[in-house]
Design a protein around this motif. Sequence first.
Motif, PDB file in Angstrom:
ATOM      1  N   LEU A  73     -14.843 -45.585 -27.184  1.00 20.68           N
ATOM      2  CA  LEU A  73     -16.280 -45.538 -26.938  1.00 20.68           C
ATOM      3  C   LEU A  73     -17.063 -46.088 -28.127  1.00 20.68           C
ATOM      4  O   LEU A  73     -18.084 -46.759 -27.950  1.00 20.68           O
ATOM      5  CB  LEU A  73     -16.697 -44.086 -26.655  1.00 20.68           C
ATOM      6  CG  LEU A  73     -18.163 -43.850 -26.273  1.00 20.68           C
ATOM      7  CD1 LEU A  73     -18.474 -44.529 -24.950  1.00 20.68           C
ATOM      8  CD2 LEU A  73     -18.455 -42.351 -26.187  1.00 20.68           C
ATOM      9  N   THR A  74     -16.572 -45.824 -29.335  1.00 17.01           N
ATOM     10  CA  THR A  74     -17.255 -46.289 -30.543  1.00 17.01           C
ATOM     11  C   THR A  74     -17.393 -47.806 -30.552  1.00 17.01           C
ATOM     12  O   THR A  74     -18.405 -48.362 -30.984  1.00 17.01           O
ATOM     13  CB  THR A  74     -16.484 -45.833 -31.797  1.00 17.01           C
ATOM     14  OG1 THR A  74     -16.317 -44.421 -31.735  1.00 17.01           O
ATOM     15  CG2 THR A  74     -17.229 -46.187 -33.062  1.00 17.01           C
ATOM     16  N   THR A  83     -18.714 -33.155 -28.593  1.00 24.45           N
ATOM     17  CA  THR A  83     -19.631 -33.596 -29.649  1.00 24.45           C
ATOM     18  C   THR A  83     -18.910 -33.752 -30.979  1.00 24.45           C
ATOM     19  O   THR A  83     -19.144 -34.715 -31.723  1.00 24.45           O
ATOM     20  CB  THR A  83     -20.794 -32.586 -29.792  1.00 24.45           C
ATOM     21  OG1 THR A  83     -21.440 -32.443 -28.532  1.00 24.45           O
ATOM     22  CG2 THR A  83     -21.800 -33.050 -30.836  1.00 24.45           C
ATOM     23  N   LEU A  84     -18.014 -32.808 -31.288  1.00 29.39           N
ATOM     24  CA  LEU A  84     -17.224 -32.903 -32.523  1.00 29.39           C
ATOM     25  C   LEU A  84     -16.361 -34.164 -32.514  1.00 29.39           C
ATOM     26  O   LEU A  84     -16.240 -34.857 -33.540  1.00 29.39           O
ATOM     27  CB  LEU A  84     -16.340 -31.665 -32.672  1.00 29.39           C
ATOM     28  CG  LEU A  84     -17.037 -30.366 -33.084  1.00 29.39           C
ATOM     29  CD1 LEU A  84     -16.126 -29.170 -32.840  1.00 29.39           C
ATOM     30  CD2 LEU A  84     -17.442 -30.423 -34.561  1.00 29.39           C
ATOM     31  N   ALA A  85     -15.772 -34.469 -31.350  1.00 23.57           N
ATOM     32  CA  ALA A  85     -14.953 -35.679 -31.245  1.00 23.57           C
ATOM     33  C   ALA A  85     -15.803 -36.936 -31.446  1.00 23.57           C
ATOM     34  O   ALA A  85     -15.382 -37.889 -32.115  1.00 23.57           O
ATOM     35  CB  ALA A  85     -14.256 -35.714 -29.886  1.00 23.57           C
ATOM     36  N   ALA A  86     -17.001 -36.946 -30.862  1.00 25.44           N
ATOM     37  CA  ALA A  86     -17.895 -38.100 -31.027  1.00 25.44           C
ATOM     38  C   ALA A  86     -18.312 -38.267 -32.486  1.00 25.44           C
ATOM     39  O   ALA A  86     -18.363 -39.386 -33.015  1.00 25.44           O
ATOM     40  CB  ALA A  86     -19.121 -37.924 -30.137  1.00 25.44           C
ATOM     41  N   LEU A  87     -18.614 -37.161 -33.163  1.00 24.81           N
ATOM     42  CA  LEU A  87     -18.987 -37.221 -34.585  1.00 24.81           C
ATOM     43  C   LEU A  87     -17.817 -37.681 -35.431  1.00 24.81           C
ATOM     44  O   LEU A  87     -17.975 -38.506 -36.342  1.00 24.81           O
ATOM     45  CB  LEU A  87     -19.461 -35.838 -35.042  1.00 24.81           C
ATOM     46  CG  LEU A  87     -19.831 -35.689 -36.529  1.00 24.81           C
ATOM     47  CD1 LEU A  87     -21.009 -36.591 -36.882  1.00 24.81           C
ATOM     48  CD2 LEU A  87     -20.158 -34.237 -36.849  1.00 24.81           C
ATOM     49  N   SER A  96     -15.360 -39.563 -34.599  1.00 27.31           N
ATOM     50  CA  SER A  96     -15.058 -40.984 -34.378  1.00 27.31           C
ATOM     51  C   SER A  96     -16.151 -41.903 -34.909  1.00 27.31           C
ATOM     52  O   SER A  96     -15.975 -43.122 -34.925  1.00 27.31           O
ATOM     53  CB  SER A  96     -14.867 -41.234 -32.885  1.00 27.31           C
ATOM     54  OG  SER A  96     -16.096 -41.060 -32.190  1.00 27.31           O
ATOM     55  N   GLY A  97     -17.297 -41.333 -35.297  1.00 28.84           N
ATOM     56  CA  GLY A  97     -18.401 -42.144 -35.800  1.00 28.84           C
ATOM     57  C   GLY A  97     -19.337 -42.641 -34.726  1.00 28.84           C
ATOM     58  O   GLY A  97     -20.234 -43.450 -35.002  1.00 28.84           O
ATOM     59  N   ALA A  98     -19.161 -42.145 -33.486  1.00 27.56           N
ATOM     60  CA  ALA A  98     -20.022 -42.597 -32.403  1.00 27.56           C
ATOM     61  C   ALA A  98     -21.448 -42.099 -32.570  1.00 27.56           C
ATOM     62  O   ALA A  98     -22.400 -42.739 -32.105  1.00 27.56           O
ATOM     63  CB  ALA A  98     -19.458 -42.138 -31.060  1.00 27.56           C
ATOM     64  N   ILE A  99     -21.629 -40.931 -33.193  1.00 27.41           N
ATOM     65  CA  ILE A  99     -22.960 -40.373 -33.434  1.00 27.41           C
ATOM     66  C   ILE A  99     -23.026 -39.862 -34.865  1.00 27.41           C
ATOM     67  O   ILE A  99     -22.006 -39.654 -35.519  1.00 27.41           O
ATOM     68  CB  ILE A  99     -23.284 -39.222 -32.451  1.00 27.41           C
ATOM     69  CG1 ILE A  99     -22.238 -38.104 -32.551  1.00 27.41           C
ATOM     70  CG2 ILE A  99     -23.386 -39.727 -31.028  1.00 27.41           C
ATOM     71  CD1 ILE A  99     -22.547 -36.893 -31.692  1.00 27.41           C
ATOM     72  N   GLY A 100     -24.267 -39.653 -35.355  1.00 29.29           N
ATOM     73  CA  GLY A 100     -24.470 -39.128 -36.698  1.00 29.29           C
ATOM     74  C   GLY A 100     -24.576 -37.616 -36.705  1.00 29.29           C
ATOM     75  O   GLY A 100     -24.655 -36.972 -35.647  1.00 29.29           O
TER      76      GLY A 100
END
Length: 523
Positions: free
Chosen positions: A156-157, A197-201, A203-207
Amino acid sequence: MIWTLIGGIGLFLLGMVLMTDSLKLVAGDALRRILGRFVSGPSSAIASGALVAALVQSSSATTLTTIGFVGAGLLTFSQAIGVIFGANLGTTSTAWIVSLLGFKLDLNMITLPMIAAGVLMRLLLRGPWAHGGIALAGFGLIFVGIDQLQDGMAGLTEMIDPSRFPQDTLWGRLLLLLIGAAMTVVMQSSSAAVATTLAALHSGAIGIEQAGVLVIGQNVGTTVKVILVAIGASTAVKRTALAHVLFNVITAVVAFVLLGPFVAGVGMLMHTWEPAPGVLTLAAFHTAFNLLGVVMFLPWLGRFAGMIERIIPERGPSLTRHLDDALIEEATMASDAAMRTMRDIAHETFDAVRRRLAAPKHAPPHERLERIDQALGEVRRYLGRIAAQPDEASKAYPTQLSMLHALDHLDELVKRCEAAGHLAWIEQDARLGELSASLARAVSDAQPGLAGDEAAWRGAEEIAEMSRSLGDRRRALRPTILEESARGEFSPDAALQRLDALIWIDGLGYHVWRTVHHLSPKR
């Protein structure tokens, strides 16, 4: 990538469901004892709620147990609110487990063996060990799901265009807040939403601030399920739901307004373990703003409870107000609520008996006995819906059995209260009047315990002694009455009326004793 994300969320949810349900079965009664024994003031209520929610990894299970305790009279509503606040705090442990074990440690070498060991325990063992095996397998599935989430987020990133994210403005953050709430509603689990959300953070997808807003929204999203459960539910459930909603919404507003400095402050505290704000910082933020909410509400807990009780006053039949449909799936909780209802009905019935003894010629108002009879019918129907098994580890089955016995004796007491005619002899014969007065005192002494005053509970042994004494005196008085009739002191019909009244008093004493025996907290 999409299927990997969906599969990861599914595996995480499956792991959470298996682990939570199994832990409730293994430690259900132990957790009930924790709440019942250690909840005294607001601080202990919050600590107990946090501990129980952390152990079973479910705030909803803790909340349901708390509702049952309120219905059973084991907790006051203000204590229950403290437990609910603590449960919100306790469920933040999921974020710590995921961030510490799921992202900081490589568990690939042990998760699959953990699942295999858990399944073998389930197949080869019985009882708590089998349930523990399912909990172990569920725990392993959680980390398999996290691993899938990381793989999906990595893909996704590469596809995300940061410019398409909501801008860091008030409206942009509000949109993220709504997205976070929607994630919880769709997934039916705030733990799964936080893990995503932890996974997205990670991976760098969100701040970090975007992740913080999402987590705040996910906390608010838990209120939707509570609101739906409260629709058409009992007063206790509605009050609990409102307390949950107000706490989460007010806490979310404060965390949202203070987001920037809050995240920065947490980041500074976590700098030693995580130089750049990441998953540990987000887990700490999740705990910190829930802790802030507890600190804000704690000094006003009593007033807060009073306000909610005024907003949602008690309605419906007073005798059956504790029979909550929301508890049916939890046999032990439902049985506790039914037992509280039975004691309320017994208190009302004993009061009718006492008044009947005081004025034998006058039956209690028909409406009162009809209300008691209807309440007994409601309890029968409620008990018929509770699925308690004879070999169940909890105490639901023996509690139900005791209540069925008590129902039979209360039915008999109601029928005897409706009797008339020969009871006039109680007022004419001093010996019958003395027996009646003795029984009335025993009934009156038993009432405070049924009303919830455990210190004033008249033990079954004392009531049993009263019943035995009545039986002895009936057997001694019966030949005396017959002899008096034979001597011509009164007619045979009058003798039979006296004997009927004597049997009536003795029967009342017996059914009072057996009711107290089966509803006793020491049964």
